[in-house]
Write a protein that holds these residues in place. Structure first.
Motif, PDB file in Angstrom:
ATOM      1  N   ILE A   1       1.395  -1.386  -0.250  1.00  0.00           N
ATOM      2  CA  ILE A   1      -0.252  -0.129  -0.183  1.00  0.00           C
ATOM      3  C   ILE A   1       0.394   1.229  -0.019  1.00  0.00           C
ATOM      4  O   ILE A   1       0.925   2.206  -0.455  1.00  0.00           O
ATOM      5  N   ASP A   2       2.165   1.339   0.877  1.00  0.00           N
ATOM      6  CA  ASP A   2       2.939   2.523   1.037  1.00  0.00           C
ATOM      7  C   ASP A   2       3.663   2.646   0.007  1.00  0.00           C
ATOM      8  O   ASP A   2       3.399   3.506  -0.907  1.00  0.00           O
ATOM      9  N   ILE A   3       4.304   1.916  -0.957  1.00  0.00           N
ATOM     10  CA  ILE A   3       5.112   1.702  -1.925  1.00  0.00           C
ATOM     11  C   ILE A   3       4.271   2.121  -2.991  1.00  0.00           C
ATOM     12  O   ILE A   3       4.574   2.889  -3.839  1.00  0.00           O
ATOM     13  N   SER A   4       2.862   2.220  -3.903  1.00  0.00           N
ATOM     14  CA  SER A   4       2.096   2.368  -4.226  1.00  0.00           C
ATOM     15  C   SER A   4       1.902   3.513  -3.978  1.00  0.00           C
ATOM     16  O   SER A   4       1.880   4.240  -5.086  1.00  0.00           O
ATOM     17  N   ARG A   5       1.552   3.529  -3.433  1.00  0.00           N
ATOM     18  CA  ARG A   5       0.919   5.188  -2.886  1.00  0.00           C
ATOM     19  C   ARG A   5       2.173   6.257  -3.156  1.00  0.00           C
ATOM     20  O   ARG A   5       2.206   7.240  -3.390  1.00  0.00           O
ATOM     21  N   CYS A   6       3.147   6.230  -2.730  1.00  0.00           N
ATOM     22  CA  CYS A   6       3.919   6.879  -2.804  1.00  0.00           C
ATOM     23  C   CYS A   6       4.529   6.865  -4.635  1.00  0.00           C
ATOM     24  O   CYS A   6       4.320   7.589  -4.972  1.00  0.00           O
ATOM     25  N   LEU A   7       4.629   5.588  -5.353  1.00  0.00           N
ATOM     26  CA  LEU A   7       5.566   5.866  -6.674  1.00  0.00           C
ATOM     27  C   LEU A   7       4.613   5.416  -7.564  1.00  0.00           C
ATOM     28  O   LEU A   7       4.922   6.162  -8.463  1.00  0.00           O
ATOM     29  N   ILE A   8       3.343   5.500  -7.745  1.00  0.00           N
ATOM     30  CA  ILE A   8       2.346   5.337  -9.012  1.00  0.00           C
ATOM     31  C   ILE A   8       1.314   6.639  -8.220  1.00  0.00           C
ATOM     32  O   ILE A   8       0.554   7.647  -9.095  1.00  0.00           O
ATOM     33  N   TYR A   9       0.341   6.558  -6.897  1.00  0.00           N
ATOM     34  CA  TYR A   9      -0.813   6.952  -6.592  1.00  0.00           C
ATOM     35  C   TYR A   9      -0.880   8.225  -6.774  1.00  0.00           C
ATOM     36  O   TYR A   9      -1.783   9.143  -6.239  1.00  0.00           O
ATOM     37  N   HIS A  10       0.729   8.820  -6.169  1.00  0.00           N
ATOM     38  CA  HIS A  10       0.757  10.340  -5.627  1.00  0.00           C
ATOM     39  C   HIS A  10       0.247  10.536  -4.005  1.00  0.00           C
ATOM     40  O   HIS A  10      -0.715  11.339  -4.094  1.00  0.00           O
ATOM     41  N   LYS A  11      -0.439   9.291  -3.506  1.00  0.00           N
ATOM     42  CA  LYS A  11      -0.525   9.949  -2.562  1.00  0.00           C
ATOM     43  C   LYS A  11       0.571   9.731  -1.056  1.00  0.00           C
ATOM     44  O   LYS A  11      -0.231   8.694  -0.181  1.00  0.00           O
ATOM     45  N   ALA A  12       1.859   9.489  -1.284  1.00  0.00           N
ATOM     46  CA  ALA A  12       2.222   9.536   0.035  1.00  0.00           C
ATOM     47  C   ALA A  12       1.874  10.315   1.458  1.00  0.00           C
ATOM     48  O   ALA A  12       0.988  11.479   1.203  1.00  0.00           O
ATOM     49  N   PHE A  13       1.836   9.299   2.474  1.00  0.00           N
ATOM     50  CA  PHE A  13       1.668  10.046   3.953  1.00  0.00           C
ATOM     51  C   PHE A  13       0.088   9.889   3.574  1.00  0.00           C
ATOM     52  O   PHE A  13      -0.396  10.932   4.599  1.00  0.00           O
ATOM     53  N   ALA A  14      -0.613   9.642   2.914  1.00  0.00           N
ATOM     54  CA  ALA A  14      -2.115   9.994   3.107  1.00  0.00           C
ATOM     55  C   ALA A  14      -2.754   9.363   3.955  1.00  0.00           C
ATOM     56  O   ALA A  14      -2.917   7.887   4.294  1.00  0.00           O
ATOM     57  N   LEU A  15      -3.795   9.741   4.980  1.00  0.00           N
ATOM     58  CA  LEU A  15      -3.920   8.997   5.905  1.00  0.00           C
ATOM     59  C   LEU A  15      -5.485   8.496   5.492  1.00  0.00           C
ATOM     60  O   LEU A  15      -5.701   8.365   4.103  1.00  0.00           O
ATOM     61  N   GLY A  16      -5.718   7.421   6.839  1.00  0.00           N
ATOM     62  CA  GLY A  16      -6.659   6.564   6.051  1.00  0.00           C
ATOM     63  C   GLY A  16      -6.104   4.955   5.908  1.00  0.00           C
ATOM     64  O   GLY A  16      -4.633   4.776   4.715  1.00  0.00           O
ATOM     65  N   GLY A  17      -7.329   4.021   5.352  1.00  0.00           N
ATOM     66  CA  GLY A  17      -6.718   2.706   4.962  1.00  0.00           C
ATOM     67  C   GLY A  17      -5.610   1.993   5.637  1.00  0.00           C
ATOM     68  O   GLY A  17      -5.620   2.562   6.863  1.00  0.00           O
ATOM     69  N   ASN A  18      -4.844   0.966   5.430  1.00  0.00           N
ATOM     70  CA  ASN A  18      -3.881   0.307   5.881  1.00  0.00           C
ATOM     71  C   ASN A  18      -2.742   0.440   6.257  1.00  0.00           C
ATOM     72  O   ASN A  18      -1.766  -0.444   6.509  1.00  0.00           O
ATOM     73  N   SER A  19      -2.558   1.797   6.257  1.00  0.00           N
ATOM     74  CA  SER A  19      -1.033   2.347   5.914  1.00  0.00           C
ATOM     75  C   SER A  19      -0.034   2.550   6.887  1.00  0.00           C
ATOM     76  O   SER A  19      -0.294   3.062   8.048  1.00  0.00           O
ATOM     77  N   MET A  20       1.644   2.441   6.838  1.00  0.00           N
ATOM     78  CA  MET A  20       2.123   2.761   8.422  1.00  0.00           C
ATOM     79  C   MET A  20       2.509   4.018   7.964  1.00  0.00           C
ATOM     80  O   MET A  20       2.879   4.489   9.121  1.00  0.00           O
ATOM     81  N   LEU A  21       2.667   4.484   6.704  1.00  0.00           N
ATOM     82  CA  LEU A  21       3.224   5.542   6.980  1.00  0.00           C
ATOM     83  C   LEU A  21       2.053   6.321   7.009  1.00  0.00           C
ATOM     84  O   LEU A  21       1.943   7.906   8.120  1.00  0.00           O
ATOM     85  N   ALA A  22       0.554   6.784   7.496  1.00  0.00           N
ATOM     86  CA  ALA A  22       0.068   7.009   7.612  1.00  0.00           C
ATOM     87  C   ALA A  22      -0.345   7.120   9.397  1.00  0.00           C
ATOM     88  O   ALA A  22      -1.145   8.264  10.248  1.00  0.00           O
ATOM     89  N   LEU A  23       0.887   6.486  10.192  1.00  0.00           N
ATOM     90  CA  LEU A  23       0.638   6.192  11.726  1.00  0.00           C
ATOM     91  C   LEU A  23       2.072   7.373  12.169  1.00  0.00           C
ATOM     92  O   LEU A  23       2.376   7.285  13.139  1.00  0.00           O
ATOM     93  N   LEU A  24       2.193   7.847  11.449  1.00  0.00           N
ATOM     94  CA  LEU A  24       3.589   9.173  11.463  1.00  0.00           C
ATOM     95  C   LEU A  24       2.478  10.013  12.139  1.00  0.00           C
ATOM     96  O   LEU A  24       2.032  10.310  12.182  1.00  0.00           O
ATOM     97  N   PRO A  25       3.106  10.579  13.443  1.00  0.00           N
ATOM     98  CA  PRO A  25       2.516  11.727  14.160  1.00  0.00           C
ATOM     99  C   PRO A  25       1.860  13.144  13.764  1.00  0.00           C
ATOM    100  O   PRO A  25       2.462  13.164  12.366  1.00  0.00           O
ATOM    101  N   ARG A  26       0.723  13.688  13.413  1.00  0.00           N
ATOM    102  CA  ARG A  26       0.709  14.626  12.960  1.00  0.00           C
ATOM    103  C   ARG A  26       0.467  15.530  12.948  1.00  0.00           C
ATOM    104  O   ARG A  26       1.093  16.064  12.156  1.00  0.00           O
ATOM    105  N   LYS A  27       1.864  15.471  13.980  1.00  0.00           N
ATOM    106  CA  LYS A  27       2.560  17.079  13.728  1.00  0.00           C
ATOM    107  C   LYS A  27       3.533  17.213  12.674  1.00  0.00           C
ATOM    108  O   LYS A  27       3.702  17.739  11.911  1.00  0.00           O
TER     109      LYS A  27
END
Length: 656
Positions: free
Chosen positions: A554-580
């Motif tokens: 999910i995270d690799i595809s969001r970054c490389l293909i879908y232009h959604k790096a760090f997007a909230l939602g889904g089962n992404s591990m990057l979405a778990l980054l602190p909000r600040k």
């Protein structure tokens, strides 16, 4: 005429007249007069009982106050008789080894007596005899003759002479036979050999100055190959045996390997690669015990008692020969690893590192507590304190160790597959226990290696560590699949995300390749695999770990293909980054598109090369605008050079 006058004669001087009989020679030697040495060459083999008479005359001469010159004449004659193999047996002379030691203290006799002792020494020496010889060194110093004698004693009884003795040729250690008898004794010796008059003949090579070993050629620790036949003819027919030292090539060795006469010191078989096969062929429990005893004493003395810098070349050569023996024959010398477990406690990680790392990569299969306590913990401690280049060496050692343990415990790939697959074959409880234990040990060594990699990535941003972590996991998934192991190892998040945001394009490409292999060889194979029930727990743990693959993809595809790096939602591990942190990223503008294939910093060089191929101008300031204007052409250009990314898209995004 005195001997000193005889020695001035030329080698070709005629003896004139008939030769004396053996009885007449012995009678002359037992007299109290100075004799003519040239007249004392017998016409045939000398009886051992007559040699004993001369030996006893020598040993009792001091009490009878005989002339030192007379005594020296007899010593030189007796030494020459033994040296040229004229006497028919040394058994009786060997019994006089202890009395002859006392003559070492007389400087006039020392060289010849040491030579005689050198030739009649046997492996049956006692500690007190060796101590007397060693004591004489403390009294008179380490002369050439004493060094030669101690070298011989060490080769026969290494347990009694642990210290290193300087190696030197016989020509340096001992004087030549008197010139007036040398030619006569040599001719007699050759005649005896041709007629085979003495089946158990003992002869010693007569080295010339041209044969002296140079300093660079010295093997100070590994003894030389030497042969002394001490057994009687009814035990071994030595006429049918071929001394190892006479075989000049490997082909000669192969043709005579079943009739090779082993040297007196088992350690000398480590001196050449060709001899390793002879040692392996005769690797009986007794031979193994002799070799192990010598190796442990020598290794302990050289590496733990002596300073590290002393005798470095000899120590390096010894370790190299041990490695070559193990690799050439497939035999593990357990005594080496017993020593290594002690040596590693004080090892600085630098001395003899190439050889030590190779030994560690070939550790024999052990229970994991022993493997970890004696070896792996030392590697881990060293890993924490060394630089990146040394860390990569340790990772390579672990990689080789994993592969070697697999081969040791389960055999080649074809055999291993049959072991792990569930079949009609029934396994005994012992076989199942061995299978489970082997699987456990190998899985723990893999975890250990992963832990080292994660530690390195946490403490350093060196791109070579990320690259090596990816290469290790690619190699590992292939290995686990090839051997049909009941588990798969999936890399930790730190490797995935450091590779995803790396400025090196090769790491992004390798990450995509790794995800493809995890899907095909990892998760899918585990699900389809039919294994023994006793191994089911290993597979279940791996399937639980495989759940993280979805989050990686999910995270690799969001970054490389879908232009959604760090997007909230889904089962992404990057979405778990602190909000600040996400808020800070949003201040940078279109951060969600910053790691797409057409924007990723790792591919900036490829983008400029593509731009240059289109316009011929590589310095355009509107790079990304030009990429956006012809995105399809750029994508084809980039994916044509990184096919692993194309494979990733086709496997996980078939509709893209």
């Amino acid at each position: 005429m005195a001997e000193s006058d005889d020695d001035q004669r030329t080698k070709n001087e005629s003896s004139g007249g008939m030769k004396m009989t053996e009885k007449e020679i012995i009678k002359t030697l037992l007299s109290t007069s100075v004799v003519k040495m040239k007249d004392l060459v017998p016409s045939g083999p000398l009886k051992s009982e007559n040699a004993m008479k001369v030996a006893k005359w020598i040993l009792t001469s001091k009490s009878k106050k005989r002339s030192p010159n007379m005594i020296l004449q007899r010593i030189k004659w007796l030494t020459a008789v033994v040296q040229y193999g004229i006497v028919d047996s040394l058994v009786e002379l060997e019994k006089l080894f202890t009395p002859f030691i006392q003559l070492i203290y007389t400087a006039k006799y020392q060289a010849s007596v040491c030579h005689l002792l050198y030739m009649i020494a046997t492996p049956n020496m006692y500690r007190f005899q060796v101590e007397r010889i060693t004591k004489s060194v403390n009294v008179v110093g380490l002369t050439n003759s004493l060094a030669g004698l101690l070298s011989r004693v060490k080769s026969l009884r290494p347990d009694l002479v642990p210290q290193t003795i300087p190696h030197q040729s016989d020509a340096i250690s001992f004087p030549k036979a008197p010139s007036t008898i040398r030619n006569g004794f040599y001719a007699l010796s050759e005649g005896i050999k041709e007629r085979n008059e003495i089946p158990n003949q003992v002869t010693f090579s007569i080295e010339t100055g041209k044969e002296r070993t140079t300093k660079k050629m010295r093997l100070d620790i590994i003894p030389r190959v030497q042969h002394i036949n001490l057994k009687s003819s009814f035990q071994v027919d030595f006429r049918k045996m071929v001394p190892l030292s006479r075989l000049q090539s490997f082909d000669d060795l192969l043709s005579k390997i079943t009739s090779v006469e082993l040297p007196n010191h088992v350690g000398s078989l480590l001196s050449k690669k060709e001899y390793h096969y002879v040692l392996s062929l005769h690797f009986t429990p007794r031979m193994e015990a002799l070799l192990s005893q010598w190796l442990y004493l020598v290794l302990h003395h050289e590496f733990m008692e002596r300073p590290q810098v002393h005798g470095r070349e000899g120590k390096t050569l010894l370790l190299q020969r041990i490695l070559e023996f193990q690799q050439n024959t497939g035999r593990k010398l357990m005594v080496v690893y017993d020593f290594l477990s002690l040596y590693l406690l004080t090892w600085d990680g630098i001395q003899f590192s190439d050889q030590i790392f190779q030994l560690l990569a070939h550790i024999p299969f052990l229970p994991y507590p022993d493997l970890n306590g004696n070896f792996l913990q030392v590697l881990e401690g060293l890993f924490h304190s060394c630089d990146t280049s040394h860390r990569l060496k340790i990772i390579d050692v672990c990689r080789k160790l994993i592969h070697n343990l697999l081969l040791q415990q389960f055999g080649p790939v074809g055999r291993a597959k049959l072991l792990f697959q569930k079949s009609e074959k029934t396994f005994s409880p012992e076989e199942i226990l061995q299978l489970v234990e082997g699987t456990y040990v190998i899985s723990e060594v893999i975890r250990f290696t992963e832990r080292l990699l994660n530690t390195a990535l946490t403490s350093s941003s060196d791109s070579s560590l990320v690259l090596n972590s990816l290469l290790f996991h690619l190699w590992l998934i292939d290995l686990e699949s090839e051997f049909q192991l009941p588990f798969r190892t999936f890399c930790q998040p730190i490797t995935v995300y450091m590779a995803l945001f790396s400025p090196a394009p090769v790491t992004v490409s390798l990450l995509c390749q790794l995800m493809c292999k995890y899907g095909e060889l990892g998760r899918n194979q585990l699900i389809a695999m039919s294994i023994l029930p006793e191994l089911g727990e290993f597979r279940q743990d791996s399937l639980e770990d495989a759940a993280i693959l979805n989050r990686y993809i999910i995270d690799i595809s969001r970054c490389l293909i879908y232009h959604k790096a760090f997007a909230l939602g889904g089962n992404s591990m990057l979405a778990l980054l602190p909000r600040k942190n996400l808020k800070k990223l949003s201040n940078l503008g279109s951060f969600q598109s910053s790691f797409a294939l057409e924007r990723h910093p790792a591919f900036t060089g490829i983008s400029r090369r593509w731009q240059k191929s289109k316009s011929g101008n590589g310095k355009s300031l509107k790079l990304f605008e030009e990429v956006d204007a012809d995105l399809d052409d750029y994508t084809r250009y980039m994916l044509g050079r990184f096919t692993a990314i194309m494979d990733y898209i086709q496997q996980f995004h078939k509709s893209t």
